[in-house]
Design a protein around this motif. Structure first.
Motif, PDB file in Angstrom:
ATOM      1  N   TYR A  29       0.860  -1.178   0.000  1.00  0.00           N
ATOM      2  CA  TYR A  29       0.000   0.000   0.000  1.00  0.00           C
ATOM      3  C   TYR A  29       0.896   1.226   0.000  1.00  0.00           C
ATOM      4  CZ  TYR A  29      -4.007  -2.940   1.033  1.00  0.00           C
ATOM      5  OH  TYR A  29      -4.995  -3.882   0.958  1.00  0.00           O
ATOM      6  N   PRO A  36      -2.348   6.061   2.471  1.00  0.00           N
ATOM      7  CA  PRO A  36      -2.605   4.908   1.605  1.00  0.00           C
ATOM      8  C   PRO A  36      -4.091   4.585   1.531  1.00  0.00           C
ATOM      9  CG  PRO A  36      -1.796   4.164   3.713  1.00  0.00           C
ATOM     10  CD  PRO A  36      -1.745   5.670   3.739  1.00  0.00           C
ATOM     11  N   GLU A  39      -7.338  -0.991   3.534  1.00  0.00           N
ATOM     12  CA  GLU A  39      -7.130  -2.424   3.318  1.00  0.00           C
ATOM     13  C   GLU A  39      -8.434  -3.208   3.462  1.00  0.00           C
ATOM     14  OE1 GLU A  39      -6.773  -2.141   7.800  1.00  0.00           O
ATOM     15  OE2 GLU A  39      -6.182  -0.878   6.142  1.00  0.00           O
ATOM     16  N   GLU A  71       2.398   4.180   4.977  1.00  0.00           N
ATOM     17  CA  GLU A  71       2.492   3.082   4.028  1.00  0.00           C
ATOM     18  C   GLU A  71       2.708   1.778   4.787  1.00  0.00           C
ATOM     19  OE1 GLU A  71       4.313   5.852   3.802  1.00  0.00           O
ATOM     20  OE2 GLU A  71       4.071   6.709   1.816  1.00  0.00           O
ATOM     21  N   ILE A 112      -2.531   0.543  -4.525  1.00  0.00           N
ATOM     22  CA  ILE A 112      -2.209  -0.772  -3.992  1.00  0.00           C
ATOM     23  C   ILE A 112      -1.437  -1.506  -5.080  1.00  0.00           C
ATOM     24  CG2 ILE A 112      -3.120  -2.889  -3.014  1.00  0.00           C
ATOM     25  CD1 ILE A 112      -5.712  -1.313  -2.470  1.00  0.00           C
TER      26      ILE A 112
END
Length: 136
Positions: A29, A36, A39, A71, A112
């Motif tokens: 990421y 980022p 997830e 990140e 990603i």
């Protein structure tokens, strides 16, 4: 004495039967300016994959603290999957990740990165700092 030996045997068996993944898929990421991407879509896909394929446990590791903007990398263990399950997992991850990268609400959100050929081995992860088991 018997109780001590039984307790020691039970303690040692937990290490023997613990997960022993050697190969991990790496999902990175990255950040553009404002952190980022989330997830959650990838993790929800992994949970759904685990449920559909009746996999008892799927090992997911997370390495945080890789940059100033948060990140991180996810590592998914693949040793307990069959060849067909691994192929389906890779196809599904690629679809989920490309869908998330293409449908960003803002261009300031990071990307990603996933390459199925980029496999991390256990030896590579032994000296990695900030590596934890993903629990959410």
């Amino acid at each position: 004495m018997k109780k001590i030996l039984l307790a020691a045997a039970l303690f040692c068996s937990t290490f023997f039967f613990s997960q022993k993944n050697q190969n991990y898929l790496k999902i990175s990421y990255s950040s553009v300016c404002c952190g980022p991407a989330s997830e959650k879509p990838v993790i929800s896909y992994l949970k759904e994959f685990k449920r559909k394929n009746q996999i008892r446990s799927l090992e997911i590791l997370m390495q945080k603290g890789m940059g100033r903007e948060g990140e991180f990398e996810l590592y998914v263990g693949t040793d307990f999957l069959t060849i067909n399950q691994r192929k389906r997992l890779v196809r599904g991850l690629m679809a989920s990740i490309s869908n998330q990268n293409n449908n960003k609400k803002s261009q300031n959100i990071g990307n990603i990165n996933f390459d199925p050929a980029d496999i991390a081995h256990q030896e590579d992860l032994m000296n990695v700092k900030n590596l934890t088991i993903y629990k959410k």
